[in-house]
Design an enzyme around this catalytic site. Sequence first.
Site, PDB file in Angstrom:
ATOM      1  N   ASP A   1       3.302  36.012 -43.795  1.00  0.00           N
ATOM      2  CA  ASP A   1       2.668  36.160 -44.348  1.00  0.00           C
ATOM      3  C   ASP A   1       2.034  36.465 -45.717  1.00  0.00           C
ATOM      4  OD1 ASP A   1       1.828  39.509 -44.781  1.00  0.00           O
ATOM      5  OD2 ASP A   1       4.281  40.585 -45.936  1.00  0.00           O
TER       6      ASP A   1
ATOM      7  N   PHE B   1       9.481  47.821 -47.884  1.00  0.00           N
ATOM      8  CA  PHE B   1      10.812  47.547 -48.237  1.00  0.00           C
ATOM      9  C   PHE B   1      11.399  48.814 -48.905  1.00  0.00           C
ATOM     10  CE2 PHE B   1      14.401  45.836 -49.839  1.00  0.00           C
ATOM     11  CZ  PHE B   1      15.368  45.561 -49.264  1.00  0.00           C
ATOM     12  N   GLY B   2      10.508  48.916 -50.305  1.00  0.00           N
ATOM     13  CA  GLY B   2      10.835  49.831 -51.419  1.00  0.00           C
ATOM     14  C   GLY B   2      10.766  49.602 -52.589  1.00  0.00           C
ATOM     15  N   LYS B   3      11.704  49.947 -53.786  1.00  0.00           N
ATOM     16  CA  LYS B   3      10.958  49.323 -55.097  1.00  0.00           C
ATOM     17  C   LYS B   3      11.322  48.242 -55.964  1.00  0.00           C
ATOM     18  CE  LYS B   3       9.879  54.293 -55.857  1.00  0.00           C
ATOM     19  NZ  LYS B   3       9.876  55.550 -57.253  1.00  0.00           N
ATOM     20  N   VAL B   4      10.513  47.910 -56.145  1.00  0.00           N
ATOM     21  CA  VAL B   4      11.286  46.416 -57.453  1.00  0.00           C
ATOM     22  C   VAL B   4      11.696  46.888 -58.970  1.00  0.00           C
ATOM     23  CG1 VAL B   4      11.003  43.757 -57.972  1.00  0.00           C
ATOM     24  CG2 VAL B   4      10.360  44.780 -55.952  1.00  0.00           C
TER      25      VAL B   4
ATOM     26  N   LYS C   1      15.339  44.264 -55.834  1.00  0.00           N
ATOM     27  CA  LYS C   1      14.516  45.387 -54.950  1.00  0.00           C
ATOM     28  C   LYS C   1      16.013  45.691 -54.602  1.00  0.00           C
ATOM     29  CE  LYS C   1      11.807  42.465 -51.851  1.00  0.00           C
ATOM     30  NZ  LYS C   1      11.032  41.988 -51.574  1.00  0.00           N
TER      31      LYS C   1
ATOM     32  N   GLU D   1       6.613  48.208 -55.653  1.00  0.00           N
ATOM     33  CA  GLU D   1       6.722  49.224 -54.559  1.00  0.00           C
ATOM     34  C   GLU D   1       6.267  48.644 -53.198  1.00  0.00           C
ATOM     35  OE1 GLU D   1       7.551  53.807 -53.292  1.00  0.00           O
ATOM     36  OE2 GLU D   1       6.038  53.053 -55.203  1.00  0.00           O
ATOM     37  N   GLY D   2       6.690  48.238 -52.585  1.00  0.00           N
ATOM     38  CA  GLY D   2       6.264  47.806 -51.066  1.00  0.00           C
ATOM     39  C   GLY D   2       7.114  48.673 -49.711  1.00  0.00           C
TER      40      GLY D   2
END
Length: 429
Positions: free
Chosen positions: A229, A106-109, A132, A103-104
């Site tokens: 990044d 952006f959202g969950k994977v 994702k 999870e980051g």
Amino acid sequence: MGLCSSSTNIAPSTTGNLSSVAGSSQTTKTTTTTTSFTTSSLSISSSGISSNVSGNIQFSSASSGDDRGPGGQILPHSNLKIYTFSELKSATKNFRNDTILGEGGFGKVYKGRIEEKSGSKVNSNASVVAVKKLNSESMQGVEEWQAEVVFLGRLSHPNLVKLLGYCYEDEELLLVYEFMQRGSLENHLFGRGSTIQPLPWDTRVKIAIGAARGLAFLHTSDEKVIYRDFKASNILLDGSYNAKLSDFGLAKMASVSQSHVTTRVMGTHGYAAPEYVTTGHLYVKSDVYGFGVVLVEMLTGMRALDDDRPPNQRNLVEWARPYLANRRKLKNIMDPLLEGSYPSKAAGQVAKLALTCLEPEQKSRPSMEEVVATLERLSDIKERPKVPRMHNSSPRSPYRYGQQPLRHRSTIHVKDDVNKRIQDSPKGS
């Protein structure tokens, strides 16, 4: 484990915070897909993608980066598949929690299995993928989603994660990637648990070379791409520990006519280059700085930033600099999980390479092509077998300075000596 979303992007500024607004306001286009839809900041149609957030994205149909790794190219058109939301919902078992890979921001994977279809029939074979899914509360999710489609839709290289397709239905934005069995480099360096095995030296060098090749391809393609990044969590590993760069949500096209791109500061605190943090000027060699940080993490097994460490050790790069320049001191900060099993000469060269990548002045840093060449050379340096030290005065004698060995006597001899002393001693004494 598989493809994991990056952690929330928090690059430093003079106030300690980072803007979460990406890029410039130029409208750009590139041919990619065969569907159409629009949002306030995004338009994808049969003629291509236009955006006001991703910078100057205009790829040539070929790449000059083929010598940075086999198969590297910029595709003239993407061949991304368009998935339905119901397909991906089924593939992830309704996005069940036990399928979450990471999870980051952006959202969950999620880990998913997509059934292969042949006409109206469903084959028994299924493809394992990473899905994702945009977090509806994400402030920059639409822009990052689009950047992933734009860049990974046409960039092809063995050291870049392959984007298979995407989904856009109503408010749902999803991306589908190849599944990466070994997860992220971050997990292997800093993770704990029975499923995490320490990375041996040769594997670390292999991963560094693969990641470097990926960056070199981006930097030397017809239109230079600045990754922006680079960090351990964005380096994913397949079943054979081949490294692939993931998460192109912050990637930018380098200016053709200027030396740098001026943009709002984004990225991850601890990895962002100093010139980018202080001025907002983004160079190709800003990525090289981030690569240097990851090299130090791979040497030490320590995170770039860690508030749980003593104050003087919280910033890894600042603390480690004096050790990196001295091969004898370097052994004091090497990852203890290596248990001393590494060639000290190669480790010293990696440390020196890291220092050049971390030069404060971006012009003084090596290109990623030079980094690849250096890493490939030192990958041939193997660990010498450890031989116990012998303090010899001469080849013939195992005893230093002619010193004689201790002669261990049996208990029988000791008893005879005691009886002799008794017999020889004066009576009554």
